[in-house]
Design an enzyme around this catalytic site. Structure first.
Site, PDB file in Angstrom:
ATOM      1  N   HIS A  13       0.856  -1.202   0.000  1.00 44.88           N
ATOM      2  CA  HIS A  13       0.000   0.000   0.000  1.00 44.88           C
ATOM      3  C   HIS A  13       0.886   1.244   0.000  1.00 44.88           C
ATOM      4  O   HIS A  13       1.565   1.524   0.989  1.00 44.88           O
ATOM      5  CB  HIS A  13      -0.893   0.016   1.249  1.00 44.88           C
ATOM      6  CG  HIS A  13      -1.870   1.154   1.285  1.00 44.88           C
ATOM      7  ND1 HIS A  13      -3.191   0.991   1.637  1.00 44.88           N
ATOM      8  CD2 HIS A  13      -1.727   2.491   1.041  1.00 44.88           C
ATOM      9  CE1 HIS A  13      -3.807   2.157   1.592  1.00 44.88           C
ATOM     10  NE2 HIS A  13      -2.937   3.086   1.242  1.00 44.88           N
ATOM     11  N   HIS A  15       1.487   5.465  -2.000  1.00 46.16           N
ATOM     12  CA  HIS A  15       1.040   6.553  -2.885  1.00 46.16           C
ATOM     13  C   HIS A  15       2.256   7.184  -3.543  1.00 46.16           C
ATOM     14  O   HIS A  15       3.249   7.474  -2.857  1.00 46.16           O
ATOM     15  CB  HIS A  15       0.297   7.629  -2.087  1.00 46.16           C
ATOM     16  CG  HIS A  15      -0.909   7.108  -1.372  1.00 46.16           C
ATOM     17  ND1 HIS A  15      -2.187   7.207  -1.885  1.00 46.16           N
ATOM     18  CD2 HIS A  15      -1.027   6.449  -0.186  1.00 46.16           C
ATOM     19  CE1 HIS A  15      -3.049   6.638  -1.041  1.00 46.16           C
ATOM     20  NE2 HIS A  15      -2.369   6.166   0.007  1.00 46.16           N
ATOM     21  N   LYS A  99      -9.722  -0.258  -5.244  1.00 49.21           N
ATOM     22  CA  LYS A  99      -9.746   0.423  -3.952  1.00 49.21           C
ATOM     23  C   LYS A  99     -11.093   1.066  -3.690  1.00 49.21           C
ATOM     24  O   LYS A  99     -11.602   1.838  -4.506  1.00 49.21           O
ATOM     25  CB  LYS A  99      -8.644   1.497  -3.940  1.00 49.21           C
ATOM     26  CG  LYS A  99      -8.550   2.306  -2.649  1.00 49.21           C
ATOM     27  CD  LYS A  99      -7.921   1.518  -1.521  1.00 49.21           C
ATOM     28  CE  LYS A  99      -7.873   2.285  -0.215  1.00 49.21           C
ATOM     29  NZ  LYS A  99      -6.760   3.227  -0.123  1.00 49.21           N
ATOM     30  N   HIS A 136     -10.531   1.272   2.329  1.00 43.16           N
ATOM     31  CA  HIS A 136     -10.279   2.314   3.320  1.00 43.16           C
ATOM     32  C   HIS A 136     -11.458   2.208   4.286  1.00 43.16           C
ATOM     33  O   HIS A 136     -12.561   2.655   3.991  1.00 43.16           O
ATOM     34  CB  HIS A 136     -10.211   3.707   2.671  1.00 43.16           C
ATOM     35  CG  HIS A 136      -9.891   4.779   3.669  1.00 43.16           C
ATOM     36  ND1 HIS A 136      -8.688   5.446   3.688  1.00 43.16           N
ATOM     37  CD2 HIS A 136     -10.595   5.259   4.729  1.00 43.16           C
ATOM     38  CE1 HIS A 136      -8.675   6.295   4.704  1.00 43.16           C
ATOM     39  NE2 HIS A 136      -9.818   6.206   5.344  1.00 43.16           N
ATOM     40  N   HIS A 174      -4.423  -0.335   6.155  1.00 44.82           N
ATOM     41  CA  HIS A 174      -3.885   0.486   7.254  1.00 44.82           C
ATOM     42  C   HIS A 174      -4.752   0.437   8.514  1.00 44.82           C
ATOM     43  O   HIS A 174      -5.273   1.445   8.954  1.00 44.82           O
ATOM     44  CB  HIS A 174      -3.635   1.931   6.820  1.00 44.82           C
ATOM     45  CG  HIS A 174      -4.709   2.538   5.944  1.00 44.82           C
ATOM     46  ND1 HIS A 174      -6.042   2.553   6.272  1.00 44.82           N
ATOM     47  CD2 HIS A 174      -4.616   3.173   4.744  1.00 44.82           C
ATOM     48  CE1 HIS A 174      -6.718   3.170   5.323  1.00 44.82           C
ATOM     49  NE2 HIS A 174      -5.883   3.547   4.374  1.00 44.82           N
ATOM     50  N   ASP A 247       1.581   2.807   3.377  1.00 47.93           N
ATOM     51  CA  ASP A 247       0.734   3.974   3.144  1.00 47.93           C
ATOM     52  C   ASP A 247       1.587   5.234   3.027  1.00 47.93           C
ATOM     53  O   ASP A 247       1.134   6.316   3.379  1.00 47.93           O
ATOM     54  CB  ASP A 247      -0.330   4.128   4.239  1.00 47.93           C
ATOM     55  CG  ASP A 247      -1.482   5.012   3.781  1.00 47.93           C
ATOM     56  OD1 ASP A 247      -1.596   5.269   2.574  1.00 47.93           O
ATOM     57  OD2 ASP A 247      -2.263   5.465   4.640  1.00 47.93           O
TER      58      ASP A 247
HETATM   59  O1  DOR Z   1      -3.165   9.705   5.525  1.00 44.70           O
HETATM   60  C1  DOR Z   1      -3.558   9.367   4.424  1.00 44.70           C
HETATM   61  N1  DOR Z   1      -3.024   9.860   3.293  1.00 44.70           N
HETATM   62  N2  DOR Z   1      -4.576   8.500   4.352  1.00 44.70           N
HETATM   63  C2  DOR Z   1      -5.164   8.200   3.196  1.00 44.70           C
HETATM   64  O2  DOR Z   1      -6.092   7.438   3.201  1.00 44.70           O
HETATM   65  C3  DOR Z   1      -4.732   8.845   1.928  1.00 44.70           C
HETATM   66  C4  DOR Z   1      -3.336   9.300   2.019  1.00 44.70           C
HETATM   67  C5  DOR Z   1      -2.954  10.252   0.911  1.00 44.70           C
HETATM   68  O3  DOR Z   1      -3.223   9.934  -0.265  1.00 44.70           O
HETATM   69  O4  DOR Z   1      -2.373  11.296   1.194  1.00 44.70           O
HETATM   70 ZN    ZN Z   2      -3.276   5.091   1.475  1.00 40.62          ZN
END
Ligand code: DOR
Ligand code: ZN
Length: 344
Positions: A13, A15, A99, A136, A174, A247
Site C-alpha cells: 500500500h 502513494h 480500492k 479504506h 492500514h 501507506d
Molecule cells: O493519511 C492518508 N493519506 N490516508 C489516506 O487514506 C490517503 C493518504 C494520501 O493519499 O495522502
Molecule cells: Zn493510502
C-alpha cells in the site's frame, strides 16, 4: 542479532502521486522493496484500465536505471464503476486490486463510493474473477467521532461485506485499532490487513501532547496506545493475515505545516528500517520476513521476490527534509535516529 537477511520485501500500500513528484517518490518506493501496490487516488482518480496503464508507464519512466521494482496497479472504485471495467482489469495482468474509498474520507476521495450498496454488482464480479478489494475502512458520518470511524465501519459495513461475499478477497487497509486486529484475526481466510509504520511506532499522544505534530497526521488517525499495542502484536505475530503496507503518502512540507494540514506520512525514506526497529523492540526479528516479504505475496497469489536484502544494526539519522518537486518534503521520523540500516 546485528544483522538480518530477508527475502526482498514488498509494500502492499503506497502513494506515488504523479508527474514531477514521481522523480522523488518512485526511487523512494523502490528503496529496498521489490514491488508496490500503487494507490489510485490521483486527481482525477485512476478509474479505468487505460488510465492505470498510462500511469504505470509514467511511473516506470521514473525508475532509476538498474533498479528493478514493479508497480502493481489499482483501480479506484466509484459509484459508476462498471462490471466490464472490472473484467478488463482482471484480464490486463497489471491490475492487482480495486480500492474502495468512502466519498470524502481522505485525500482525493471526493469521487469515492457514496454508498457501498451502489457497488454490489461490482463486488459480485470482483469475487467471481478473483480481484482483491482494498478497503479504506472508515465511516464518514459526521456524527461519528474521528477516533471511532474504523470501529464503526466494521459494525456497519465490513461484517456485511464479509457475510455477503464469502469468496471476495479483501484487504482492510492500514488498520489502526484493536477492533480491526480482532476482526481480521477471526475473519475467514479471504480477509487480511496491512499495517503502516506510523501506526506501529506512534499513538495519538505522540501527535498531540506538547503541540500538534502535523507530520504524524494521517488517516485513519493515530489512536490511543492500547490500539498501537494490538497492532504491534498482530504485525509481529507471524499471522499470515497481516502484512506490510506503508501507506507512504507524500505531501509537501508546506501542505503539511498549514492551518489545514494534509493527511499522510512520507515513510519511504526509512520504511524498512522503521519496521525493523519495531520488530527488534518486540523481540520478533524472526517474524519480520513473514510480515514484510511473504504474507502479502501469498495473499495476492504472487511469487516471493528472488533476491534478499540485508539490514544491519547501525545508527543513522533520518533527514529533516528532502527535495520534492519545487519544494521540500519531511519524511516520517525526520531528525530521529534509527538503529537499523538497509544498504543497497
Ligand atoms: O493519511 C492518508 N493519506 N490516508 C489516506 O487514506 C490517503 C493518504 C494520501 O493519499 O495522502
Ligand atoms: Zn493510502
Amino acid at each position: 542479532m546485528d544483522q538480518i537477511s530477508i527475502i526482498q520485501p514488498d509494500d502492499w500500500h503506497l502513494h506515488l502521486r504523479d508527474n514531477e513528484a514521481l522523480a522523488t517518490t518512485v526511487p523512494a518506493a523502490a528503496r529496498g522493496f521489490g514491488r508496490g501496490i500503487v494507490m489510485p487516488n490521483l486527481s482525477p482518480p485512476v478509474t479505468t484500465v487505460a488510465a492505470a496503464k498510462a500511469y504505470r508507464e509514467r511511473i516506470l519512466a521514473n525508475l532509476p536505471v538498474g533498479v528493478s521494482w514493479e508497480p502493481l496497479m489499482v483501480l479506484y472504485l466509484t459509484d459508476n464503476t462498471s462490471v466490464d471495467e472490472i473484467r478488463r482489469a482482471a484480464e490486463c495482468g497489471f491490475i492487482h486490486g480495486c480500492k474502495y474509498y468512502p466519498a470524502g474520507a481522505t485525500t482525493n476521495s471526493d469521487s469515492g463510493v457514496t454508498d457501498l450498496a451502489n457497488i454490489n454488482p461490482v463486488l459480485e464480479t470482483m469475487q467471481e474473477v478473483g480481484m482483491v478489494l482494498q478497503l479504506h475502512g472508515e465511516v464518514t458520518d459526521c456524527a461519528i467521532d474521528i477516533f471511532d470511524r474504523e470501529a464503526v465501519f466494521i459494525e456497519r459495513h465490513l461484517q456485511r461485506i464479509v457475510d455477503d461475499f464469502p469468496q471476495l478477497k479483501m484487504v482492510f487497509e492500514h488498520i489502526t485499532t484493536s477492533q480491526g486486529v480482532q476482526f481480521v484475526t477471526s475473519a475467514p481466510e479471504n480477509v487480511a490487513a496491512t499495517i503502516t509504520p506510523q501506526h506501529l511506532l506512534y499513538n495519538r499522544n505522540d501527535m498531540l501532547v506538547g503541540g500538534i505534530k502535523p507530520h504524524l497526521f494521517c488517516l485513519p488517525v493515530l489512536k490511543r496506545n492500547t490500539h498501537q499495542q494490538s497492532l504491534i502484536e498482530a504485525a509481529t505475530s507471524g499471522n499470515k493475515k497481516f502484512f506490510l503496507g506503508t501507506d507512504s503518502a507524500p505531501h509537501s512540507k508546506n501542505d503539511k505545516e498549514s492551518s489545514c494540514g494534509c493527511a499522510g506520512c512520507f515513510s519511504h525514506p526509512a520504511a524498512i528500517e522503521l519496521y525493523t526497529e519495531v520488530f527488534d523492540q518486540a523481540g520478533a526479528l524472526d517474524k519480520l520476513e513473514a510480515f514484510a516479504s511473504k504474507n502479502g505475496a501469498d495473499f495476492y497469489q504472487l511469487p516471493y521476490n528472488k533476491t534478499s536484502i540485508t539490514i544491519r544494526r547501525k545508527a543513522w539519522n533520518i533527514p529533516m527534509s528532502l527535495p520534492f518537486t519545487d519544494s521540500e518534503i519531511v519524511p516520517l521520523g525526520a531528525g530521529n535516529t534509527v538503529n537499523w540500516k538497509f544498504e543497497q
